[in-house]
Enzyme design. Structure first.
Site, PDB file in Angstrom:
ATOM      1  N   GLN A 104      55.212   6.408  51.083  1.00  0.00           N
ATOM      2  CA  GLN A 104      54.271   5.379  51.533  1.00  0.00           C
ATOM      3  C   GLN A 104      52.865   5.722  51.038  1.00  0.00           C
ATOM      4  O   GLN A 104      52.292   6.752  51.409  1.00  0.00           O
ATOM      5  CB  GLN A 104      54.271   5.251  53.058  1.00  0.00           C
ATOM      6  CG  GLN A 104      53.620   3.933  53.467  1.00  0.00           C
ATOM      7  CD  GLN A 104      53.140   3.871  54.896  1.00  0.00           C
ATOM      8  OE1 GLN A 104      52.614   4.853  55.417  1.00  0.00           O
ATOM      9  NE2 GLN A 104      53.292   2.725  55.529  1.00  0.00           N
ATOM     10  N   TYR A 185      43.962   0.067  57.534  1.00  0.00           N
ATOM     11  CA  TYR A 185      43.470   0.962  56.497  1.00  0.00           C
ATOM     12  C   TYR A 185      42.942   0.129  55.335  1.00  0.00           C
ATOM     13  O   TYR A 185      42.757  -1.082  55.477  1.00  0.00           O
ATOM     14  CB  TYR A 185      44.556   1.983  56.129  1.00  0.00           C
ATOM     15  CG  TYR A 185      44.840   2.879  57.318  1.00  0.00           C
ATOM     16  CD1 TYR A 185      43.837   3.705  57.831  1.00  0.00           C
ATOM     17  CD2 TYR A 185      46.068   2.866  57.978  1.00  0.00           C
ATOM     18  CE1 TYR A 185      44.055   4.498  58.954  1.00  0.00           C
ATOM     19  CE2 TYR A 185      46.296   3.656  59.102  1.00  0.00           C
ATOM     20  CZ  TYR A 185      45.275   4.471  59.584  1.00  0.00           C
ATOM     21  OH  TYR A 185      45.477   5.248  60.698  1.00  0.00           O
ATOM     22  N   ARG A 232      54.233  -2.736  53.548  1.00  0.00           N
ATOM     23  CA  ARG A 232      54.170  -2.805  55.006  1.00  0.00           C
ATOM     24  C   ARG A 232      52.893  -3.517  55.434  1.00  0.00           C
ATOM     25  O   ARG A 232      51.792  -3.177  54.977  1.00  0.00           O
ATOM     26  CB  ARG A 232      54.200  -1.405  55.607  1.00  0.00           C
ATOM     27  CG  ARG A 232      54.440  -1.415  57.110  1.00  0.00           C
ATOM     28  CD  ARG A 232      54.489  -0.012  57.666  1.00  0.00           C
ATOM     29  NE  ARG A 232      55.292   0.060  58.880  1.00  0.00           N
ATOM     30  CZ  ARG A 232      55.014   0.860  59.916  1.00  0.00           C
ATOM     31  NH1 ARG A 232      53.962   1.643  59.899  1.00  0.00           N
ATOM     32  NH2 ARG A 232      55.790   0.884  60.979  1.00  0.00           N
ATOM     33  N   GLY A 324      60.518   4.654  64.525  1.00  0.00           N
ATOM     34  CA  GLY A 324      59.624   5.765  64.232  1.00  0.00           C
ATOM     35  C   GLY A 324      59.812   6.895  65.222  1.00  0.00           C
ATOM     36  O   GLY A 324      60.464   7.897  64.939  1.00  0.00           O
ATOM     37  N   ARG A 325      59.273   6.704  66.428  1.00  0.00           N
ATOM     38  CA  ARG A 325      59.275   7.789  67.407  1.00  0.00           C
ATOM     39  C   ARG A 325      60.679   8.307  67.712  1.00  0.00           C
ATOM     40  O   ARG A 325      60.870   9.505  67.919  1.00  0.00           O
ATOM     41  CB  ARG A 325      58.572   7.328  68.691  1.00  0.00           C
ATOM     42  CG  ARG A 325      57.062   7.253  68.526  1.00  0.00           C
ATOM     43  CD  ARG A 325      56.402   6.465  69.614  1.00  0.00           C
ATOM     44  NE  ARG A 325      56.784   5.058  69.550  1.00  0.00           N
ATOM     45  CZ  ARG A 325      56.541   4.158  70.489  1.00  0.00           C
ATOM     46  NH1 ARG A 325      55.927   4.531  71.584  1.00  0.00           N
ATOM     47  NH2 ARG A 325      56.906   2.907  70.327  1.00  0.00           N
TER      48      ARG A 325
HETATM   49  C1  8OZ Z   1      49.066   7.960  63.499  1.00  0.00           C
HETATM   50  C2  8OZ Z   1      48.053   8.879  63.292  1.00  0.00           C
HETATM   51  C3  8OZ Z   1      47.363   8.849  62.103  1.00  0.00           C
HETATM   52  C4  8OZ Z   1      47.673   7.912  61.138  1.00  0.00           C
HETATM   53  C5  8OZ Z   1      49.304   4.573  60.622  1.00  0.00           C
HETATM   54  C6  8OZ Z   1      49.134   6.375  59.038  1.00  0.00           C
HETATM   55  O1  8OZ Z   1      49.103   4.180  61.767  1.00  0.00           O
HETATM   56  C7  8OZ Z   1      49.038   5.995  60.290  1.00  0.00           C
HETATM   57  C8  8OZ Z   1      48.687   6.984  61.343  1.00  0.00           C
HETATM   58  C9  8OZ Z   1      49.392   7.023  62.531  1.00  0.00           C
HETATM   59  O2  8OZ Z   1      49.707   3.829  59.722  1.00  0.00           O
END
Ligand code: 8OZ
Length: 367
Positions: A104, A185, A232, A324-325
């Site tokens: 990713q 992001y 994503r 995920g978790r």
């Molecule tokens: C949790 C902590 C830091 C980064 C995301 C890459 O939420 C993350 C991330 C998740 O996509």
């Protein structure tokens, strides 16, 4: 015990583009913050991922495409030769265990601290609008820094960072790549009008705000071929400081998804709701309608359990589910779900940081 594979095809193989999945239960990208400052994967990470090779597809944790794209200490990178060699250990181990893994590709944009940036510079963003919230550095949590708006001429350089990272992922033996355009992001910062106030061809209209994500996708597709590239999105996830999503989620992400159709990507992967919390969406948003606009395979994610996944698969709403978790405490999650066996709940303290403990020591193969 129940054999759940008789109830659904989620346990059966599938092919998304040119990516072969041994089943439709995907390991979501999960940040675990267990890397040294050089962001180089080693035997520990190879073991962790190989233990989870029973996933139909592993989406590797978000991986920094460049030093500039880094926003958290202890996260891995894919820009240096050492990092590529480290990832090769991971992909070899996953392949030896019969798994499939994509990388990713991640650029955090404004969600960084100058402390983490090359020469202590300000992080880059579409606009000079500070995020709220803290990020993690070697000195612990610190507030994110005021970002600098990128010049139009710099954007080609960002696309180049993605392209180099995509080439590096190929050299590292991955089976494909996922463009991280989610979770507020860099790419998502360009998509959303709350964080993009630009007046050049990368800001303003929906078409302009989608431009960088589409250009990055095109660059990555140039390297990999469209059938090994996924993307994503998280149309409604607020960022850490609760900056709201776009003012017109349906129009923004609907346009983007329709444009993505021209590539014929391997898959679309959507965080349905707010990452790791609620599946609620704001009034007027219909995430199933958005994912329905995509022409290819669709991976649904966020707070699923097996029953919900079976139901949504039967309704034709998903082609695969990403957990995920649950993959943290259950490396053998697919087999546990298939057998209806008990699941281990990993405590939050094990999620981020540290070493082998809480990482590669979960019960595996004992039901
Ligand atoms: C949790 C902590 C830091 C980064 C995301 C890459 O939420 C993350 C991330 C998740 O996509």
């Amino acid at each position: 015990m129940t054999d759940n594979s008789t109830r659904t095809d989620l346990f059966s193989p599938a092919r998304f583009g040119a990516i072969e999945l041994s089943n439709r239960i995907v390991m979501a990208p999960v940040t675990r913050s267990r890397y040294d400052e050089d962001g180089v994967p080693n035997e520990l990470h190879a073991t962790y991922y190989a233990q989870r090779a029973g996933a139909g597809l592993i989406i590797g944790e978000a991986t920094n495409i460049s030093a500039q794209g880094r926003g958290y200490a202890a996260t891995p990178g894919i820009w240096s030769d050492e990092q590529v060699a480290g990832w090769k250990k991971v992909t070899d181990a996953v392949h030896a265990a019969g798994g499939t893994i994509v990388s990713q590709l991640w650029h955090v944009g404004r969600f960084s601290s100058a402390q983490l940036q090359p020469d202590g510079q300000a992080p880059v963003a579409p606009s000079a609008i500070a995020a709220e919230g803290n990020t993690y550095t070697v000195d612990g949590f610190v507030p994110v820094s005021m970002p600098r708006a990128q010049e139009t001429e710099e954007i080609a350089g960002v696309i180049q960072q993605y392209k180099i990272a995509a080439m590096n992922a190929l050299r590292a033996g991955f089976d494909g790549v996922e463009v991280h355009a989610a979770n507020s992001y860099l790419l998502d910062q360009f998509l959303r009008d709350s964080t993009n106030h630009r007046t050049d061809r990368y800001g303003g209209s929906i078409e302009n705000r989608a431009r960088l994500t589409l250009e990055v996708t095109e660059a990555v597709v140039d390297i990999w071929g469209s059938d090994k590239v996924g993307i994503r999105l998280s149309p409604v996830t607020p960022d850490a400081g609760n900056t709201p999503p776009d003012s017109n989620v349906m129009a923004m992400y609907g346009y983007l998804i329709k444009q993505l159709n021209r590539f014929g990507l391997a898959y679309l992967h959507v965080v349905e709701g707010a990452t790791a919390t609620s599946r609620e969406v704001p009034a007027g948003v219909d995430l199933d309608a958005l994912s329905g606009l995509f022409d290819g395979p669709f991976i649904g994610n966020n707070n699923y359990d097996l029953e919900m996944a079976i139901k949504r698969r039967a309704q034709g709403k998903i082609d695969a589910v990403a957990f995920g978790r649950l993959f943290i405490g259950n490396p053998d999650l697919v087999e546990r779900l298939r057998r209806g066996a008990a699941l281990t709940v990993a405590p939050r303290e094990s999620y981020y940081g540290g070493g082998a403990k809480g990482y590669i020591d979960w019960p595996n193969g004992s039901y």
